[in-house]
Design a protein around this motif. Structure first.
Motif, PDB file in Angstrom:
ATOM      1  N   GLY A 181       3.747   7.079 -20.799  1.00  9.88           N
ATOM      2  CA  GLY A 181       5.056   7.059 -20.474  1.00  9.88           C
ATOM      3  C   GLY A 181       5.473   8.338 -19.609  1.00  9.88           C
ATOM      4  N   ASP A 182       4.677   9.273 -19.325  1.00 12.17           N
ATOM      5  CA  ASP A 182       4.937  10.677 -18.746  1.00 12.17           C
ATOM      6  C   ASP A 182       5.574  10.210 -17.226  1.00 12.17           C
ATOM      7  OD1 ASP A 182       4.829  13.177 -17.193  1.00 12.17           O
ATOM      8  OD2 ASP A 182       3.029  13.582 -18.808  1.00 12.17           O
ATOM      9  N   PRO A 183       6.695  10.827 -17.190  1.00  9.36           N
ATOM     10  CA  PRO A 183       7.392  10.476 -15.991  1.00  9.36           C
ATOM     11  C   PRO A 183       6.607  11.028 -14.773  1.00  9.36           C
ATOM     12  CG  PRO A 183       8.629  12.258 -17.296  1.00  9.36           C
ATOM     13  CD  PRO A 183       7.570  11.515 -18.069  1.00  9.36           C
ATOM     14  N   GLU A 184       5.839  12.169 -14.802  1.00  6.11           N
ATOM     15  CA  GLU A 184       5.201  12.936 -13.710  1.00  6.11           C
ATOM     16  C   GLU A 184       3.868  12.049 -13.251  1.00  6.11           C
ATOM     17  OE1 GLU A 184       4.244  16.815 -13.892  1.00  6.11           O
ATOM     18  OE2 GLU A 184       6.339  17.484 -14.804  1.00  6.11           O
ATOM     19  N   ASN A 185       3.443  11.048 -14.300  1.00 10.25           N
ATOM     20  CA  ASN A 185       2.479  10.194 -14.060  1.00 10.25           C
ATOM     21  C   ASN A 185       2.890   9.152 -12.918  1.00 10.25           C
ATOM     22  OD1 ASN A 185       0.261   8.173 -13.890  1.00 10.25           O
ATOM     23  ND2 ASN A 185      -0.116   8.008 -15.851  1.00 10.25           N
ATOM     24  N   PRO A 186       2.140   9.140 -11.564  1.00  8.90           N
ATOM     25  CA  PRO A 186       2.533   8.252 -10.421  1.00  8.90           C
ATOM     26  C   PRO A 186       2.507   6.664 -10.991  1.00  8.90           C
ATOM     27  CG  PRO A 186       1.181   9.740  -9.706  1.00  8.90           C
ATOM     28  CD  PRO A 186       0.973  10.242 -11.285  1.00  8.90           C
ATOM     29  N   LYS A 187       1.821   6.388 -12.000  1.00  7.71           N
ATOM     30  CA  LYS A 187       1.696   5.048 -12.452  1.00  7.71           C
ATOM     31  C   LYS A 187       3.010   4.681 -13.197  1.00  7.71           C
ATOM     32  CE  LYS A 187      -3.345   4.024 -12.507  1.00  7.71           C
ATOM     33  NZ  LYS A 187      -3.856   5.286 -11.788  1.00  7.71           N
ATOM     34  N   ASN A 188       3.876   5.640 -13.688  1.00  5.03           N
ATOM     35  CA  ASN A 188       4.888   5.372 -14.179  1.00  5.03           C
ATOM     36  C   ASN A 188       6.094   5.459 -13.239  1.00  5.03           C
ATOM     37  OD1 ASN A 188       3.352   5.073 -16.759  1.00  5.03           O
ATOM     38  ND2 ASN A 188       3.559   7.047 -17.187  1.00  5.03           N
ATOM     39  N   TRP A 189       6.225   5.914 -12.148  1.00  2.00           N
ATOM     40  CA  TRP A 189       7.069   5.759 -11.393  1.00  2.00           C
ATOM     41  C   TRP A 189       7.721   4.500 -11.002  1.00  2.00           C
ATOM     42  CZ3 TRP A 189       4.538   9.124  -7.012  1.00  2.00           C
ATOM     43  CH2 TRP A 189       4.231  10.323  -7.261  1.00  2.00           C
ATOM     44  N   SER A 190       8.942   4.330 -10.577  1.00  2.00           N
ATOM     45  CA  SER A 190       9.417   3.098 -10.376  1.00  2.00           C
ATOM     46  C   SER A 190       8.855   2.154  -9.505  1.00  2.00           C
ATOM     47  CB  SER A 190      10.981   3.198 -10.028  1.00  2.00           C
ATOM     48  OG  SER A 190      10.985   3.598  -8.739  1.00  2.00           O
ATOM     49  N   LYS A 191       8.968   0.845  -9.610  1.00  2.11           N
ATOM     50  CA  LYS A 191       8.031   0.049  -8.747  1.00  2.11           C
ATOM     51  C   LYS A 191       8.932   0.094  -7.188  1.00  2.11           C
ATOM     52  CE  LYS A 191       5.782  -3.559 -11.559  1.00  2.11           C
ATOM     53  NZ  LYS A 191       5.865  -4.979 -11.574  1.00  2.11           N
ATOM     54  N   LEU A 192       9.951   0.218  -7.386  1.00  2.00           N
ATOM     55  CA  LEU A 192      10.611   0.415  -5.872  1.00  2.00           C
ATOM     56  C   LEU A 192       9.958   1.722  -5.393  1.00  2.00           C
ATOM     57  CD1 LEU A 192      12.624  -0.452  -4.029  1.00  2.00           C
ATOM     58  CD2 LEU A 192      14.350   1.087  -4.963  1.00  2.00           C
ATOM     59  N   PHE A 193       9.696   2.638  -5.742  1.00  2.00           N
ATOM     60  CA  PHE A 193       9.385   3.843  -5.214  1.00  2.00           C
ATOM     61  C   PHE A 193       7.871   3.672  -5.231  1.00  2.00           C
ATOM     62  CE2 PHE A 193       8.348   8.528  -5.538  1.00  2.00           C
ATOM     63  CZ  PHE A 193       8.656   9.031  -4.342  1.00  2.00           C
ATOM     64  N   LYS A 194       7.340   3.117  -5.846  1.00  2.00           N
ATOM     65  CA  LYS A 194       5.837   3.058  -5.418  1.00  2.00           C
ATOM     66  C   LYS A 194       5.591   1.937  -4.098  1.00  2.00           C
ATOM     67  CE  LYS A 194       4.730   1.792  -9.976  1.00  2.00           C
ATOM     68  NZ  LYS A 194       3.605   1.304 -10.932  1.00  2.00           N
ATOM     69  N   TRP A 195       6.416   0.836  -4.244  1.00  2.00           N
ATOM     70  CA  TRP A 195       6.285   0.049  -3.055  1.00  2.00           C
ATOM     71  C   TRP A 195       6.769   0.963  -1.734  1.00  2.00           C
ATOM     72  CZ3 TRP A 195       3.788  -3.464  -1.615  1.00  2.00           C
ATOM     73  CH2 TRP A 195       3.535  -4.643  -2.511  1.00  2.00           C
ATOM     74  N   TYR A 196       7.681   1.859  -2.039  1.00  2.00           N
ATOM     75  CA  TYR A 196       7.862   2.600  -0.647  1.00  2.00           C
ATOM     76  C   TYR A 196       6.832   3.390  -0.181  1.00  2.00           C
ATOM     77  CZ  TYR A 196       9.931   6.388   2.229  1.00  2.00           C
ATOM     78  OH  TYR A 196       9.966   7.324   3.216  1.00  2.00           O
ATOM     79  N   ILE A 197       6.130   3.946  -1.357  1.00  2.00           N
ATOM     80  CA  ILE A 197       5.026   4.974  -0.851  1.00  2.00           C
ATOM     81  C   ILE A 197       3.799   4.000  -0.235  1.00  2.00           C
ATOM     82  CG2 ILE A 197       3.112   6.522  -1.541  1.00  2.00           C
ATOM     83  CD1 ILE A 197       5.182   7.403  -3.828  1.00  2.00           C
ATOM     84  N   THR A 198       3.666   2.663  -1.188  1.00  2.00           N
ATOM     85  CA  THR A 198       2.561   2.071  -0.470  1.00  2.00           C
ATOM     86  C   THR A 198       2.722   1.530   1.167  1.00  2.00           C
ATOM     87  OG1 THR A 198       2.272   1.073  -2.807  1.00  2.00           O
ATOM     88  CG2 THR A 198       1.597  -0.610  -0.759  1.00  2.00           C
ATOM     89  N   MET A 199       4.058   1.215   1.604  1.00  2.00           N
ATOM     90  CA  MET A 199       4.414   0.801   2.583  1.00  2.00           C
ATOM     91  C   MET A 199       4.272   2.023   3.666  1.00  2.00           C
ATOM     92  SD  MET A 199       4.779  -2.347   2.296  1.00  2.00           S
ATOM     93  CE  MET A 199       4.743  -2.644   4.019  1.00  2.00           C
ATOM     94  N   VAL A 200       4.815   3.126   3.261  1.00  2.00           N
ATOM     95  CA  VAL A 200       4.431   4.214   4.192  1.00  2.00           C
ATOM     96  C   VAL A 200       3.047   4.514   4.729  1.00  2.00           C
ATOM     97  CG1 VAL A 200       4.738   6.874   4.378  1.00  2.00           C
ATOM     98  CG2 VAL A 200       6.628   5.365   3.463  1.00  2.00           C
ATOM     99  N   VAL A 201       2.120   4.605   3.473  1.00  2.00           N
ATOM    100  CA  VAL A 201       0.735   4.681   3.819  1.00  2.00           C
ATOM    101  C   VAL A 201      -0.079   3.506   4.535  1.00  2.00           C
ATOM    102  CG1 VAL A 201       0.570   6.505   1.851  1.00  2.00           C
ATOM    103  CG2 VAL A 201       0.157   3.889   1.419  1.00  2.00           C
ATOM    104  N   ALA A 202       0.626   2.319   4.346  1.00  2.18           N
ATOM    105  CA  ALA A 202       0.146   1.172   4.934  1.00  2.18           C
ATOM    106  C   ALA A 202       0.426   1.266   6.539  1.00  2.18           C
ATOM    107  CB  ALA A 202       0.762  -0.250   4.436  1.00  2.18           C
ATOM    108  N   ILE A 203       1.789   1.870   6.664  1.00  5.21           N
ATOM    109  CA  ILE A 203       2.225   1.879   8.121  1.00  5.21           C
ATOM    110  C   ILE A 203       1.465   2.878   8.851  1.00  5.21           C
ATOM    111  CG2 ILE A 203       4.132   2.542   9.413  1.00  5.21           C
ATOM    112  CD1 ILE A 203       5.830   1.061   7.456  1.00  5.21           C
ATOM    113  N   THR A 204       0.844   3.972   7.913  1.00  6.66           N
ATOM    114  CA  THR A 204       0.460   5.144   8.471  1.00  6.66           C
ATOM    115  C   THR A 204      -1.054   4.418   8.939  1.00  6.66           C
ATOM    116  OG1 THR A 204       1.317   6.547   7.458  1.00  6.66           O
ATOM    117  CG2 THR A 204      -0.604   7.199   8.016  1.00  6.66           C
ATOM    118  N   CYS A 205      -1.559   3.829   8.088  1.00  5.15           N
ATOM    119  CA  CYS A 205      -2.992   3.238   8.369  1.00  5.15           C
ATOM    120  C   CYS A 205      -2.841   2.347   9.598  1.00  5.15           C
ATOM    121  CB  CYS A 205      -3.371   2.305   7.215  1.00  5.15           C
ATOM    122  SG  CYS A 205      -5.071   2.082   7.090  1.00  5.15           S
TER     123      CYS A 205
END
Length: 516
Positions: free
Chosen positions: A25-49
């Motif tokens: 449950g470590d908050p600094e572990n990226p896998k424990n970040w909120s789904k909304l934030f993880k989806w934001y990062i996912t979309m940013v890197v996908a758009i970059t691609c």
């Protein structure tokens, strides 16, 4: 925080270390970040691609404009396309290991900035030499985001969550090349070929800002290294270390392994060689389209660059449909995993490949024999639909098969595939026009269709003989996965273990398996 021991070469314990790891449950572990934030990062890197892939193809919309401006041959005007694709093959060999030393964020930010800067000389170039050199630099720089996106998604999402994000990302590198000629066609008609570079600059600058200022570091070892450094400073205890810091090998040695091993696999392993050749043929077909479409629609039918760009829409639709089916493919694979008690043979990864491989030659045959100048545009246009549909299935299946076949050296196998694929894709652009002129439009496309059809035998060949080939291979993975986990424990105790490099390669492969 666990305790680990580092052994000296003679096997004696030198010092106790406090291993810095993520707690549950470590908050600094990226896998424990909120789904909304993880989806934001996912979309940013996908758009970059998407933007990177867009930049690779948008300039194909007005090659004659470059030829006329600099008074060079058509073949010379195609070289900026080729050198960019060559960069795609060279860059990952360097940026992949660099990201594991310095983290993802700094590689994203620095390489994208270099790419943005070197787009400007392309837009204002006074000679073809400037264009070629700066496009080569852009190709190398832009390859970094393409290399790191799969790793970023692996950083963020757990295995059971990763299916949909990976499907969303997988479509981006193929939609970009389809949309590039579409936008570039109308833009070049309206404003000239230099604006094909200004539009790249705008898009690339936007994604650089998003990645640099809104996406944090996601690579766990880098995050933990910062935590360990902070703990050492706060406590004055130098025993706080991360797993990566227990590795005594210099970076130059690790980079050497990453550079040499792909070529060992490429020339010594039949599976790696044939899969790499198949993917090279497909990648070459994608870039051949950028030359073949203007020949068929502009030269033969007299369409404008903008209208010719519209002909790429079915390719993009096919890619999107293929990405939409990816979760179903993953669901079927999970059923096979249960059927084989959690350890399915690598060959089950070939099932999507054996089904989808036929779409490519079907599309090419349609393209070939509906491309007569007196026939309506519908046939050659819609031919892109099955071609686009087949691409993602084939690439993902090939990647997964290589990973399952060479688990402990899988990243090197993927690097070999990427390297040869990029050089082939760069080369075919330079002779496509001559091939169509000498063979004729119909037979040139038919030749490509027969080439793709012949490659359909490859997955069936490995379905029947793949297991036997792997049994006789000195590189293919044949040990139980539990041995790797034991090896990981041994790695913590003895970084000089011969398993160290294999484990490192496996972790890299798990990060980059989705990179197309």
């Amino acid at each position: 925080m666990d305790k680990a021991h580092k052994l000296s070469p003679n096997g004696e314990t030198r010092k106790d270390y406090k291993l810095v790891t993520f707690a549950d449950g470590d908050p600094e572990n990226p896998k424990n970040w909120s789904k909304l934030f993880k989806w934001y990062i996912t979309m940013v890197v996908a758009i970059t691609c998407f933007v990177v892939a867009f930049c690779s193809s948008v300039i194909t919309a007005d090659v004659p404009g470059v030829s006329e401006s600099f008074n060079v041959s058509h073949e010379a005007a195609l070289v900026p396309i080729s050198v960019f694709v060559v960069g795609f093959g060279v860059g990952p060999m360097i940026f992949a290991p660099l990201s594991e030393v310095y983290g993802r964020r700094i590689i994203y930010g620095s390489t994208l900035l270099v790419a943005v800067v070197f787009i400007i000389p392309c837009a204002v170039a006074k000679n073809i030499g400037t264009l070629i050199v700066c496009r080569a630099i852009d190709g190398i720089a832009f390859s970094a985001p393409m290399t790191l996106v799969g790793g970023t998604l692996a950083d963020l999402w757990r295995n059971e969550e990763r299916g949909v994000p990976m499907a969303a990302f997988s479509a981006a590198p193929f939609i970009g090349p389809a949309i590039g000629p579409l936008i570039g066609g109308f833009l070049s008609d309206a404003a000239g070929w230099r604006w094909l570079y200004w539009i790249q600059l705008i898009f690339a600058f936007v994604v650089w800002v998003l990645i640099t200022f809104t996406v944090p570091e996601t690579y766990a070892p880098t995050i933990l290294a910062r935590r360990a450094k902070k703990l050492r400073k706060q406590t004055g205890d130098s025993g706080h270390v991360t797993e990566a810091e227990l590795d005594p090998r210099p970076f130059s040695q690790r980079l050497g392994v990453f550079l040499i091993r792909p070529f060992q696999l490429l020339f010594r392993e039949l599976i790696v060689l044939l899969i790499s050749l198949y993917m090279s043929v497909l990648y070459g077909l994608l870039y051949m389209f950028f030359v073949a479409y203007p020949i068929i629609f502009e030269v033969r039918k007299g369409y404008s660059s903008g209208i010719t760009g519209l002909m790429f829409i079915p390719v993009a639709i096919g890619v999107i449909l293929s990405a939409a089916c990816a979760p179903l493919v993953n669901k079927h694979y999970l059923k096979l995993v249960l059927k084989h008690n959690g350890r399915p043979p690598a060959e089950v990864r070939l099932i999507p490949m054996m089904i989808s491989c036929w779409f490519i030659p079907i599309g090419l045959f349609i393209f070939a024999w509906t491309s007569y100048p007196h026939l309506i545009w519908v046939g050659p246009c819609l031919a892109g639909l099955p071609v686009g549909f087949g691409f993602i299935f084939l690439y993902n299946a090939a990647n997964n098969y290589l990973v399952d076949s060479y688990q402990h050296q899988a990243a090197s196998a993927l690097a070999a595939k990427t390297f040869i694929r990029s050089f082939w894709g760069a080369g075919v652009v330079l002779f496509t026009e001559q091939m169509y002129d000498r063979m004729g439009d119909q037979w040139a496309s038919t030749f490509l269709a027969f080439l793709a059809l012949a490659c359909c035998a490859i997955p069936f060949l490995f379905w029947k003989y793949g297991a036997k080939i792997r049994q006789r291979s000195k590189y293919a993975f044949g040990e139980d996965d539990t041995e790797l986990e034991k090896g990981r424990e041994q790695q913590l105790v003895d970084p000089n273990s011969p398993l160290h490099e294999d484990l490192e390669d496996l972790e890299r492969a798990r990060s980059y398996v989705a990179n197309p």
